[in-house]
Design a protein around this motif. Sequence first.
Motif, mmCIF file in Angstrom:
data_model
loop_
_atom_site.group_PDB
_atom_site.id
_atom_site.type_symbol
_atom_site.label_atom_id
_atom_site.label_comp_id
_atom_site.label_asym_id
_atom_site.label_seq_id
_atom_site.Cartn_x
_atom_site.Cartn_y
_atom_site.Cartn_z
ATOM 1 N N TYR A 140 49.174 27.108 -32.459
ATOM 2 C CA TYR A 140 47.764 26.848 -32.164
ATOM 3 C C TYR A 140 47.006 26.890 -33.486
ATOM 4 O O TYR A 140 47.282 27.761 -34.312
ATOM 5 N N ILE A 181 48.475 29.952 -35.446
ATOM 6 C CA ILE A 181 49.011 31.017 -34.597
ATOM 7 C C ILE A 181 50.361 30.529 -34.099
ATOM 8 O O ILE A 181 50.434 29.508 -33.407
ATOM 9 N N PRO A 219 50.342 37.123 -33.934
ATOM 10 C CA PRO A 219 51.053 35.863 -34.219
ATOM 11 C C PRO A 219 50.378 35.004 -35.294
ATOM 12 O O PRO A 219 50.959 34.021 -35.743
ATOM 13 N N ARG A 247 41.010 29.026 -34.386
ATOM 14 C CA ARG A 247 39.633 28.532 -34.362
ATOM 15 C C ARG A 247 38.821 29.327 -35.361
ATOM 16 O O ARG A 247 38.597 30.523 -35.174
ATOM 17 N N ALA A 298 52.659 30.807 -31.658
ATOM 18 C CA ALA A 298 52.837 31.386 -30.324
ATOM 19 C C ALA A 298 54.304 31.328 -29.890
ATOM 20 O O ALA A 298 54.819 32.270 -29.304
ATOM 21 N N ARG A 315 53.408 27.177 -19.911
ATOM 22 C CA ARG A 315 52.556 25.977 -19.897
ATOM 23 C C ARG A 315 53.232 24.807 -20.602
ATOM 24 O O ARG A 315 53.073 23.654 -20.204
ATOM 25 N N GLU A 372 56.010 41.793 -24.596
ATOM 26 C CA GLU A 372 54.666 42.352 -24.525
ATOM 27 C C GLU A 372 53.612 41.245 -24.477
ATOM 28 O O GLU A 372 53.864 40.111 -24.855
ATOM 29 N N SER A 373 52.414 41.646 -24.091
ATOM 30 C CA SER A 373 51.295 40.724 -24.043
ATOM 31 C C SER A 373 51.102 40.071 -25.414
ATOM 32 O O SER A 373 51.198 40.729 -26.430
ATOM 33 N N GLY A 374 50.883 38.775 -25.417
ATOM 34 C CA GLY A 374 50.636 38.052 -26.669
ATOM 35 C C GLY A 374 51.888 37.504 -27.329
ATOM 36 O O GLY A 374 51.808 36.841 -28.361
ATOM 37 N N CYS A 375 53.074 37.732 -26.738
ATOM 38 C CA CYS A 375 54.309 37.273 -27.408
ATOM 39 C C CYS A 375 54.598 35.800 -27.122
ATOM 40 O O CYS A 375 55.577 35.260 -27.616
ATOM 41 N N GLY A 376 53.778 35.146 -26.316
ATOM 42 C CA GLY A 376 53.942 33.708 -26.136
ATOM 43 C C GLY A 376 54.487 33.299 -24.771
ATOM 44 O O GLY A 376 54.833 32.134 -24.571
ATOM 45 N N LYS A 377 54.516 34.207 -23.800
ATOM 46 C CA LYS A 377 55.133 33.905 -22.505
ATOM 47 C C LYS A 377 54.369 32.809 -21.757
ATOM 48 O O LYS A 377 54.973 31.873 -21.240
ATOM 49 N N SER A 378 53.049 32.947 -21.688
ATOM 50 C CA SER A 378 52.276 31.933 -20.951
ATOM 51 C C SER A 378 52.285 30.604 -21.686
ATOM 52 O O SER A 378 52.295 29.538 -21.058
ATOM 53 N N THR A 379 52.295 30.653 -23.008
ATOM 54 C CA THR A 379 52.393 29.414 -23.784
ATOM 55 C C THR A 379 53.692 28.705 -23.436
ATOM 56 O O THR A 379 53.713 27.488 -23.215
HETATM 57 N N1 LIG Z 1 44.717 27.978 -26.353
HETATM 58 C C1 LIG Z 1 44.965 28.858 -27.336
HETATM 59 N N2 LIG Z 1 44.405 28.711 -28.572
HETATM 60 C C2 LIG Z 1 44.656 29.585 -29.557
HETATM 61 N N3 LIG Z 1 45.462 30.664 -29.436
HETATM 62 C C3 LIG Z 1 46.050 30.861 -28.243
HETATM 63 C C4 LIG Z 1 45.823 29.984 -27.126
HETATM 64 N N4 LIG Z 1 46.548 30.448 -26.057
HETATM 65 C C5 LIG Z 1 47.182 31.553 -26.486
HETATM 66 N N5 LIG Z 1 46.885 31.813 -27.781
HETATM 67 C C6 LIG Z 1 47.425 32.895 -28.625
HETATM 68 O O1 LIG Z 1 48.825 32.709 -28.668
HETATM 69 C C7 LIG Z 1 49.516 33.942 -28.561
HETATM 70 C C8 LIG Z 1 50.431 33.928 -27.348
HETATM 71 O O2 LIG Z 1 49.638 33.928 -26.173
HETATM 72 P P1 LIG Z 1 50.246 33.856 -24.705
HETATM 73 O O3 LIG Z 1 51.200 32.722 -24.648
HETATM 74 O O4 LIG Z 1 49.129 33.867 -23.739
HETATM 75 O O5 LIG Z 1 51.078 35.225 -24.637
HETATM 76 P P2 LIG Z 1 51.512 36.129 -23.380
HETATM 77 O O6 LIG Z 1 51.475 35.272 -22.162
HETATM 78 O O7 LIG Z 1 52.895 36.598 -23.746
HETATM 79 O O8 LIG Z 1 50.548 37.270 -23.308
HETATM 80 C C9 LIG Z 1 48.424 35.007 -28.491
HETATM 81 O O9 LIG Z 1 48.196 35.487 -29.783
HETATM 82 C C10 LIG Z 1 47.233 34.252 -27.989
HETATM 83 O O10 LIG Z 1 46.048 34.853 -28.442
#
Ligand SMILES: Nc1ncnc2c1ncn2[C@@H]1O[C@H](COP(=O)(O)OP(=O)(O)O)[C@@H](O)[C@H]1O
Length: 333
Positions: free
Chosen positions: A16, A34, A288, A19, A36, A65, A55-62
């Motif tokens: 990412y 970043i 990240p 911003r 991710a 998606r 852990e939270s922030g490790c890129g799971k939701s990324t």
């Molecule tokens: N749309 C985005 N733009 C910029 N940074 C993002 C965006 N989505 C997630 N991040 C960053 O990417 C990293 C991974 O996020 P995320 O995939 O949500 O992790 P998790 O689901 O493991 O908590 C985090 O540091 C988050 O802040």
Amino acid sequence: MATPPLLSVRRLRVLYARRGLLPGFMSGGRPADIRAIDDLHFDLQAGETLGIVGESGCGKSTLARTLVGLQEATSGSIRYNGTELIGLSRKDWRPLRRDVQLVFQDPLASLSPKMKIVDIVAEPLKALRPEFDAAARRSRALALLERVGLGPELADRKPRELSGGQGQRVGIARALIVEPKLLICDEPVSALDVSIQAQIINLLTELARERNLAMIFIAHDLAVVRQLSDRVLVMYLGKVMEQGRADNVYARPRHPYTRALLEAAPVIEADGSKPKKRRLLGGDTPNPAQPPMGCVFHPRCPLAEHACVQSVPLLRRVDGEQYAACHFVAAGG
Ligand SMILES: Nc1ncnc2c1ncn2[C@@H]1O[C@H](COP(=O)(O)OP(=O)(O)O)[C@@H](O)[C@H]1O
Ligand SMILES: [Mg+2]
């Protein structure tokens, strides 16, 4: 001969653009990215369940998606059933939308509060199964609601009238109504009470088995994915730290991060009192935007030495189907 995997992820990277908090000159002319997802590899067989933990922030939701085409990958490869998904046009994604479905942590949050439950479940059929008319959509939705444990008396209710567990059952029904082959569940039970978590996990286990669904089940806690996972993948800062057959990873975790996660897992006390955290992982949660040099886990690792700052450990086979990315994990040792 092993059957080819349903899903095959190689060297996946998702960056990412940060911003602009920092002016460009402070980060060498452009905002730091970043990272991710960083060089991620894994395979998934048809009908198999992979638990992904970190852990939270490790890129799971990324990752979730990206796998369903909602987030663009920066580089690497995602092959689904022989088709490369990275760079696929919207039009070429269309036939795959039915195959790969996502269940969110809070499935009703992004939907209109005015919609009836039965319409929420039936809605994906409009775009993905246009051959069904309204009556066919409704009867399919009602049958599936019944299957996920929600009787017809709930069909005409609104989302706010449901409990968290019922909401998640609706989310599962909405994902399954198009009969996907791969279901990606992004922390579907993280917001639920422990007893409700177990019900949802049991339901997903049954549904995966009876429909021969491949499933990726994401959680931040290893204990949550234990029951339903055939294999487990442990992530840290967008990378795989360890992966293997669930039985092996829990019985004999090889990576220091996996061990730390298992030690930090809540333990049910013998007297039945509330679970307590045994030991928390020390150190700062990683960032990240500024991943550490060498092994990304080294700042928090009890084994870290000079080599861990100097070079990135590769993901190596340590035992049968178990892999770990650590300089101090020897094969077979
Ligand atoms: N749309 C985005 N733009 C910029 N940074 C993002 C965006 N989505 C997630 N991040 C960053 O990417 C990293 C991974 O996020 P995320 O995939 O949500 O992790 P998790 O689901 O493991 O908590 C985090 O540091 C988050 O802040
Ligand atoms: Mg997430």
